[in-house]
Design an enzyme around this catalytic site. Sequence first.
Site, short mmCIF file in Angstrom:
data_model
loop_
_atom_site.label_atom_id
_atom_site.label_comp_id
_atom_site.label_asym_id
_atom_site.label_seq_id
_atom_site.Cartn_x
_atom_site.Cartn_y
_atom_site.Cartn_z
N HIS A 1 22.81 56.48 -22.38
CA HIS A 1 22.57 56.68 -23.81
C HIS A 1 22.08 58.09 -24.16
O HIS A 1 22.61 58.72 -25.08
CB HIS A 1 21.54 55.65 -24.31
CG HIS A 1 21.23 55.79 -25.76
ND1 HIS A 1 22.18 55.59 -26.74
CD2 HIS A 1 20.08 56.14 -26.40
CE1 HIS A 1 21.63 55.78 -27.93
NE2 HIS A 1 20.37 56.12 -27.75
N ASP B 1 26.51 52.80 -22.20
CA ASP B 1 25.32 52.97 -23.02
C ASP B 1 24.57 51.65 -23.07
O ASP B 1 25.09 50.65 -23.55
CB ASP B 1 25.74 53.41 -24.43
CG ASP B 1 24.57 53.77 -25.33
OD1 ASP B 1 23.46 53.25 -25.12
OD2 ASP B 1 24.78 54.57 -26.26
N SER C 1 21.59 58.96 -31.44
CA SER C 1 21.14 57.60 -31.71
C SER C 1 20.69 57.44 -33.16
O SER C 1 21.48 57.65 -34.08
CB SER C 1 20.06 57.21 -30.70
OG SER C 1 19.83 55.83 -30.69
#
Length: 269
Positions: A245, A215, A114
């Site tokens: 995610h 996600d 991320s």
Amino acid sequence: MSSPSPEPTSEPTSEPTSAVTEPLTIAARPELTGGRCIGVLLSHGFTGSPASMRPWGEHLGALGYGVVVPRLPGHATSWQDLNRHRWSDWTAEIERAFDALRAEHDAVVVGGLSMGGALVLRLAADRGDQVAGVMVVNPAVATRRLDVKLLPVLKYLVPSFPAIGNDIKKPGVDEHGYPRTPLKAIHSLMQSWPALIADLPRIAAPLVYFRSADDHVVDDASEPLILERISSTDVTRVGLPESFHVATLDNAAPTIFEGSAAFIARVTG
């Protein structure tokens, strides 16, 4: 970034207090890696902690790689603390960890989840051939959300929004993140994106891109920007159909662990 999914996911803890949120350091064992001392830097994401990267780091450490998972400033303390930190603090910590690894290893591969993916892309753009390879998992460098345009004002009106963390399909798993999303801090992250996107063509290192099919935090705006703009001719995309995610703790974790190990061995061989 998109709002958390209405589908059931693990509930985030009130504050990350577990030992798994501490930084991880594993010494290299070159006798297991062909005599070369190979380092791996892994970065967790926004509002997360080293807990989300620890199993990945431990897997690579068991193979002989020297692994460092730093704790980014403002993380694994409180979301109010995170709201006092900015993108420059996180890039500085990644650079510090990378320089320390470079000083003691023959080659260093970097990876991130991320925001951590954005941080290692920034590093790869700035450090050129010092980076042997780049591994990203659901990296965030853009969003299709329109409400983020209100952040310059909202961040002065309200300190936080509900959590974006713990988007994990596998039951009973906790990434030990924050229960709130601090707005000043996340606005700083998003303000960094245009400069990073502009510099993506500077990334020539081999890259492996792990992407969850479902996600609920990072939408589909980032992937084409990254894969179409970097100049590397050695790019592999790996789909993760059974994870949300935080794929490093999800059903896809073995795919990430095994795929990254093969990637590191290849790009540092």
